[in-house]
Design a protein around this motif. Structure first.
Motif, PDB file in Angstrom:
ATOM      1  N   THR A  39    -133.897   7.240  79.207  1.00 29.21           N
ATOM      2  CA  THR A  39    -134.495   6.957  77.895  1.00 29.21           C
ATOM      3  C   THR A  39    -135.585   7.967  77.580  1.00 29.21           C
ATOM      4  O   THR A  39    -135.670   8.469  76.456  1.00 29.21           O
ATOM      5  N   ASN A  44    -134.819   6.791  69.772  1.00 29.28           N
ATOM      6  CA  ASN A  44    -135.573   6.011  70.757  1.00 29.28           C
ATOM      7  C   ASN A  44    -135.003   6.121  72.162  1.00 29.28           C
ATOM      8  O   ASN A  44    -135.536   5.541  73.101  1.00 29.28           O
ATOM      9  N   GLY A  45    -133.906   6.886  72.337  1.00 29.29           N
ATOM     10  CA  GLY A  45    -133.351   7.122  73.658  1.00 29.29           C
ATOM     11  C   GLY A  45    -132.352   6.094  74.131  1.00 29.29           C
ATOM     12  O   GLY A  45    -131.791   6.242  75.230  1.00 29.29           O
ATOM     13  N   ALA A  56    -138.430   0.127  78.064  1.00 27.62           N
ATOM     14  CA  ALA A  56    -138.087   1.550  78.175  1.00 27.62           C
ATOM     15  C   ALA A  56    -138.658   2.071  79.482  1.00 27.62           C
ATOM     16  O   ALA A  56    -139.742   2.651  79.509  1.00 27.62           O
ATOM     17  N   VAL A  97    -138.044  -1.750  70.266  1.00 32.59           N
ATOM     18  CA  VAL A  97    -137.831  -1.356  71.650  1.00 32.59           C
ATOM     19  C   VAL A  97    -138.476  -2.420  72.532  1.00 32.59           C
ATOM     20  O   VAL A  97    -139.685  -2.630  72.484  1.00 32.59           O
ATOM     21  N   ASP A 138    -133.717  -0.841  80.412  1.00 31.57           N
ATOM     22  CA  ASP A 138    -134.045  -0.536  79.019  1.00 31.57           C
ATOM     23  C   ASP A 138    -133.404  -1.576  78.110  1.00 31.57           C
ATOM     24  O   ASP A 138    -132.312  -2.090  78.410  1.00 31.57           O
ATOM     25  N   ARG A 165    -135.399  10.403  74.359  1.00 30.51           N
ATOM     26  CA  ARG A 165    -136.324   9.997  73.298  1.00 30.51           C
ATOM     27  C   ARG A 165    -136.869  11.221  72.578  1.00 30.51           C
ATOM     28  O   ARG A 165    -137.304  12.191  73.197  1.00 30.51           O
ATOM     29  N   GLN A 166    -136.866  11.159  71.267  1.00 36.75           N
ATOM     30  CA  GLN A 166    -137.352  12.264  70.447  1.00 36.75           C
ATOM     31  C   GLN A 166    -138.750  11.940  69.952  1.00 36.75           C
ATOM     32  O   GLN A 166    -138.976  10.868  69.385  1.00 36.75           O
TER      33      GLN A 166
END
Length: 225
Positions: free
Chosen positions: A168, A34-35, A163, A160, A83, A172-173
């Motif tokens: 982030t 999620n960063g 953000a 989350v 964040d 983030r993926q």
């Protein structure tokens, strides 16, 4: 009021720091999807004792941290933070520390609490995360709030809350692509209206078809025949 509270600077390394048990080695191979924060993706012997990892904007520099333990969920104003997120984790029991650079001695910020074993909620909020991986004197110091408390039964595994930073977004993926495979019609017909595996794969950019599967053929394995 928090049970314990500590404030200080922690030198991070490789854009991350960790929450770990006493005596655990610093570092973690994983960055949170999620960063911002997460638990290690898998259990590795050389990371034993690491229970959470936090991604940072700076690569190898000091971050300012206020870390607190609470007897229950604290009231937290997140309006001034870029964040923020909350995860749940399994704590094995004992003192907790935040670990950064793998130096001698390791960069460490003890939370000063002997926590009973159990399931906990961990909140991480961060700001000044977009000032660069290396900071010159006079630039804003990356700053974090860490809060840890016993998790309620209905506490979500990951939430989350904010953000807004580019950091982030960078870490983030994206979720893996959803592949829906419809079986080709059985029989000797031309398969009109059916979708083969190669057709689904061919629509996903950057995804190669397996060996023996052609993007242009109408049957799996036509290339090999």
């Amino acid at each position: 009021m928090p049970t314990t509270s500590i404030t200080g600077l922690l030198i991070v390394e490789y854009n991350r720091f960790t929450l770990a048990t006493a005596g655990a080695p610093p570092g973690c191979l994983d960055l949170p999807p999620n960063g911002l924060l997460g638990v290690p993706a898998e259990s590795r012997p050389f990371e034993e004792g690491t229970v959470a990892v936090v991604a940072t904007g700076v690569s190898s520099d000091a971050v300012h941290i206020t870390a607190e333990t609470w007897p229950a969920q604290p009231p937290t104003d997140l309006s001034s933070w870029q964040d923020a997120g909350v995860i749940t984790l399994d704590w094995p029991g004992g003192p907790a520390s935040l670990l950064g650079e793998d130096a001698s001695p390791p960069a460490e910020l003890p939370l000063g609490a002997d926590l009973p074993a159990g399931r906990y909620a961990l909140l991480v909020a961060g700001t000044n995360r977009d000032e660069g991986e290396a900071r010159s004197e006079g630039m804003p110091v990356e700053t974090y709030l860490i809060q840890l408390w016993p998790a309620a039964d209905d506490q979500p595994h990951e939430l989350v809350l904010k953000a807004t930073s580019a950091t982030t977004a960078l870490w983030r993926q994206p979720p893996p692509p959803r592949i829906v495979v419809q079986p080709r019609a059985v029989g000797g017909g031309d398969g009109a209206g059916s979708v083969g595996v190669h057709q689904v794969l061919g629509r996903l950019p950057g995804l190669r078809c397996p060996a023996g599967v052609s993007r242009s053929s109408s049957h799996i394995g036509d290339d090999a025949r």
